[in-house]
Write an enzyme that holds these catalytic residues in place. Sequence first.
Site, PDB file in Angstrom:
ATOM      1  CE  LYS A 278      -4.483  -1.051   2.061  1.00  0.00           C
ATOM      2  NZ  LYS A 278      -5.397  -0.782   3.195  1.00  0.00           N
ATOM      3  CD  GLU A 371     -19.750  -5.844   7.154  1.00  0.00           C
ATOM      4  OE1 GLU A 371     -19.045  -4.929   6.690  1.00  0.00           O
ATOM      5  OE2 GLU A 371     -19.814  -6.998   6.636  1.00  0.00           O
ATOM      6  NE  ARG A 399     -21.767  -6.415   2.857  1.00  0.00           N
ATOM      7  CZ  ARG A 399     -20.569  -6.820   2.448  1.00  0.00           C
ATOM      8  NH1 ARG A 399     -19.483  -6.376   3.053  1.00  0.00           N
ATOM      9  NH2 ARG A 399     -20.448  -7.675   1.468  1.00  0.00           N
TER      10      ARG A 399
END
Length: 622
Positions: A278, A371, A399
């Site tokens: 990243k 979730e 979700r």
Amino acid sequence: MHPLLTSINLPDDLRKLERAQLPQLAAELRCFLIESVSKTGGHLSSNLGTVELTIALHYIYNTPDDRLVWDVGHQTYVHKILTGRREAMGKLRMAGGIAGFPRRDESPYDAFGTGHSSTSISAALGMAVAAQLGNSERRAVAIIGDGALTGGMAFEALNNAGARDANLLVILNDNDMSISQPVGALNNYLARLMSGRFYAAMRRGSEKMFKGMPPVLEFAKRAEEHVKGMVIPGTLFEEFGFNYIGPIDGHDLDVLLDTLGNIRQLAGPQFLHVVTQKGKGYAHAEQDCVLYHGVSKFDPVDGIAAKLARSNTGVQPAKLTYAEVFGKWLCDMAALDEQLVGITPAMCEGSGMVEFAEHFPARYFDVGIAEQHALTFAAGLACDGFKPVVAIYSTFLQRAYDQLIHDIALQNLPVMLAIDRGGLVGADGATHAGSFDLSYLRCIPNMTVMVPSDENECRQMLYTAFCLNAPSAVRYPRGCGPGVAISQQMKALPVGKGELRRAGKRVAILAFGSMLAPALAAAEQLDATVANMRFVKPLDAELVLQLAREHEMLVTVEENAVQGGAGSAVAECLQQYGVVVPLLQLGLPDRFIEQGEHAQMLADCGLDAAGLVAAINKMSQS
């Protein structure tokens, strides 16, 4: 300034380049990314990490006929730049501009729209099976990050995909580790070998040869797994039925091109493990990829840290965000009650839980992008006497709706939801907007739903919800509140009771949460009454009926879909008691609202003071 990049308008132009030119293109793309995102804001670290991978994918695969499905989508800026949207990057995430995520209606190269994680493998498998059913040689590729792979949906898709014979490639973009040089060289060599047709043909041939000798075939398979397992971490994906390849260096274009070129010739489910960094190529982002994950405008030379230092020199203290109000309350409450536990599905920084995680590490649980698991995990803790607080964005709570109903509400467990990003969210657009939570929460039995109008009310509501021995939710918007002073003392609010904030004539405005401020401003022009309703469920029926008796018209205002929202609760209340009074329900319209500046988005929806005045006057005149 970017001679190669400016010559590329579509992937066909990219594929005309010599391989030797691609490293220069990668360097130009990184420079362009940093320049562009520094002016618009957006996701930076993740996109800097996928430059070479994106180039290689479009170079090898025949896009858009071959399908590229990007998980989450915040790693697709290079993809957008290479697919005809380079000039449009100047209006990235702005009203009328291109989205920060893939969108099917934006480009034929965006095979699937994504804003939530862990969906790519399922979608790409559907496309691979569609090609199979249509007798097409078209290929489907899912590019998923290591974070998104923690989502259960990704493993459901892997389980299904491995049992099929569709031509699907899953690329794991692993940016949470690095490869040392010796291991990297060995694995790059092995990846080239195992992605080659010779290895694949040898493997199929040996299976056919030993098919009539089951003990020998089983021994051969075990031997292959043993050898591969010693040098690569792919046993899990092999068990799912994929041919695992990697890990390879995601910044080595030669290795990427060779490996992807080989894989495109292979049949069946393939899994390529690519390791990237990243923030690659930008020193500030390499040093702190989290800080540069999602950025506002900044100076590309000095970086964000210098901007933060300059912003902290002013004498006026900045307003607290609602996430910061929650984070401070969480620490204060945890110090008072040892049974409090904090849970987040991979949103520690965004939800304001960093300080809690540092001070109460044993009671802090980041369960990853999961979730559904987060809510049922909380339910399990609640069953055994703990008091879970789940910090979750409104759009991500969608979700886990079944778990909220079946595992928490049905069992009436004391799980508290701190719901951030309720309402519109600005530049992230429709995929991240919390437009529906009031509608889908208030219909669930046993739920208490609160909406604070300012920072102090948010703190007191968090305390109120925590004290309830039942499922509860405090729903607050993104960003800062109006700047109300916060009381250190915590006091529970009377459940299901609103308050009158302004006495007026003829019209009564019932404001929910963030809509109190524009309601008060509109009321000054209209000489209207304003009530801060506070609770969506249970609704303050007594206050509603009082206002209906004393006024000619009621107006409900909420930053939520009108259908089934807080206004609908008021309508149901009036109907239940047989009260007939003109009722105007104002809220988010029945459409997905595109990205832009939050204030302008509200104005476009008629939810600023001027919009409320106009709507009320129109209703009064009809």
